[in-house]
Design a protein around this motif. Sequence first.
Motif, short mmCIF file in Angstrom:
data_model
loop_
_atom_site.label_atom_id
_atom_site.label_comp_id
_atom_site.label_asym_id
_atom_site.label_seq_id
_atom_site.Cartn_x
_atom_site.Cartn_y
_atom_site.Cartn_z
N SER A 148 0.95 -1.32 0.12
CA SER A 148 0.05 -0.18 -0.01
C SER A 148 0.64 1.37 0.01
O SER A 148 1.76 1.38 0.75
CB SER A 148 -0.88 0.17 1.12
N ALA A 149 0.85 2.22 -1.07
CA ALA A 149 1.47 3.44 -1.12
C ALA A 149 1.22 4.26 0.07
O ALA A 149 2.00 4.95 0.62
CB ALA A 149 1.03 3.81 -2.44
N GLY A 150 -0.19 4.36 0.37
CA GLY A 150 -0.38 5.25 1.44
C GLY A 150 -0.54 4.97 2.97
O GLY A 150 -1.06 5.57 3.73
N ALA A 151 0.15 3.70 3.20
CA ALA A 151 -0.04 3.29 4.48
C ALA A 151 0.93 4.22 5.41
O ALA A 151 0.47 4.14 6.75
CB ALA A 151 0.47 1.88 4.47
N GLN A 152 1.79 4.64 5.09
CA GLN A 152 2.62 5.37 6.11
C GLN A 152 2.17 7.07 6.29
O GLN A 152 2.33 7.71 7.44
CB GLN A 152 4.17 5.52 5.38
N HIS A 153 1.17 7.38 5.30
CA HIS A 153 0.83 8.76 5.37
C HIS A 153 -0.92 8.91 5.46
O HIS A 153 -1.55 7.57 5.41
CB HIS A 153 1.01 9.57 4.00
N ALA A 154 -1.49 9.78 5.74
CA ALA A 154 -2.83 10.00 5.72
C ALA A 154 -3.22 9.70 4.40
O ALA A 154 -2.77 9.68 3.56
CB ALA A 154 -3.35 11.19 6.27
N ALA A 155 -4.66 9.03 4.43
CA ALA A 155 -5.30 8.71 3.05
C ALA A 155 -5.39 9.91 2.01
O ALA A 155 -5.64 10.82 2.49
CB ALA A 155 -6.67 8.28 3.28
N PRO A 156 -4.54 9.78 0.92
CA PRO A 156 -4.50 10.91 0.02
C PRO A 156 -5.88 11.24 -0.28
O PRO A 156 -6.68 10.32 -0.66
CB PRO A 156 -3.61 10.54 -0.93
N ARG A 157 -6.26 12.62 -0.49
CA ARG A 157 -7.45 13.04 -1.14
C ARG A 157 -7.43 12.95 -2.29
O ARG A 157 -6.44 13.10 -3.18
CB ARG A 157 -7.59 14.62 -0.55
N SER A 158 -8.74 12.50 -2.97
CA SER A 158 -8.68 12.54 -4.42
C SER A 158 -8.86 13.99 -4.97
O SER A 158 -8.89 14.80 -4.42
CB SER A 158 -9.90 11.62 -4.68
N ILE A 159 -8.50 14.06 -6.34
CA ILE A 159 -8.74 15.18 -6.92
C ILE A 159 -10.08 15.65 -6.83
O ILE A 159 -10.21 16.95 -6.69
CB ILE A 159 -8.30 14.95 -8.48
N GLN A 160 -11.00 14.93 -6.80
CA GLN A 160 -12.77 15.39 -6.67
C GLN A 160 -12.69 16.08 -5.49
O GLN A 160 -13.11 17.03 -5.10
CB GLN A 160 -13.41 14.17 -6.92
N GLU A 161 -12.23 15.47 -4.25
CA GLU A 161 -12.21 15.83 -2.94
C GLU A 161 -11.61 17.40 -2.79
O GLU A 161 -12.09 18.17 -2.25
CB GLU A 161 -11.56 15.07 -1.85
N ASP A 162 -10.40 17.37 -3.56
CA ASP A 162 -9.90 18.79 -3.57
C ASP A 162 -10.52 19.71 -4.15
O ASP A 162 -10.56 21.10 -3.82
CB ASP A 162 -8.29 18.52 -4.25
N LYS A 163 -10.99 19.60 -5.29
CA LYS A 163 -11.85 20.36 -6.09
C LYS A 163 -12.94 20.93 -5.08
O LYS A 163 -13.65 22.13 -4.97
CB LYS A 163 -12.44 19.98 -7.37
#
Length: 176
Positions: A11-26
């Motif tokens: 899992s790429a995001g296991a060490q960090h908070a779950a990345p926000r999707s582009i849609q969530e950023d918008k």
Amino acid sequence: MVRSEGTGETSAGAQHAAPRSIQEDKVLTRARSCAYRYLTIRPRSCVEVERKLSDREFPPEIVSSVIDHLSRLGYLNDEQFARQWAASRVRSRGYGRRRLAQELRAKGISPDIIKNTLGDLFEGSAETDIARGEADKKLKALSRFEPEVRRRRLAGFLERKGFTSEIIRTILRTVL
């Protein structure tokens, strides 16, 4: 990449908070823009901004994020808002303590902040002085009426302005 135990998957995001999707950023960007526009009209309380964003159907987690962001930046501060709002309403409209407390409650200000704000604003006899000034202005318009009608109308006027019955009685005794 982090390997999950037992599954063999990484899992790429296991060490960090779950990345926000582009849609969530918008959506977050739109919500912030909406809040900034809303704040350009006049200062607002946290609850007012929260209601506005909720009315625009932004998700609760986005609304919460925007409120936190604006609070950190100093754009939302309920204590400062309450002081400014109350002082402005006294200066421009001549409102008393009861009316101001009602308005601040409607704007979502906490009872503690309201109590402190109004206590600071109406130190000493300031509220009586404000009521006397408002009564003097109103009496000019009531001069053509009989004394009892003038008294009744002035009392109702001061009550709607938010002054207590004790202050109203004092004013009626002194000006009529």
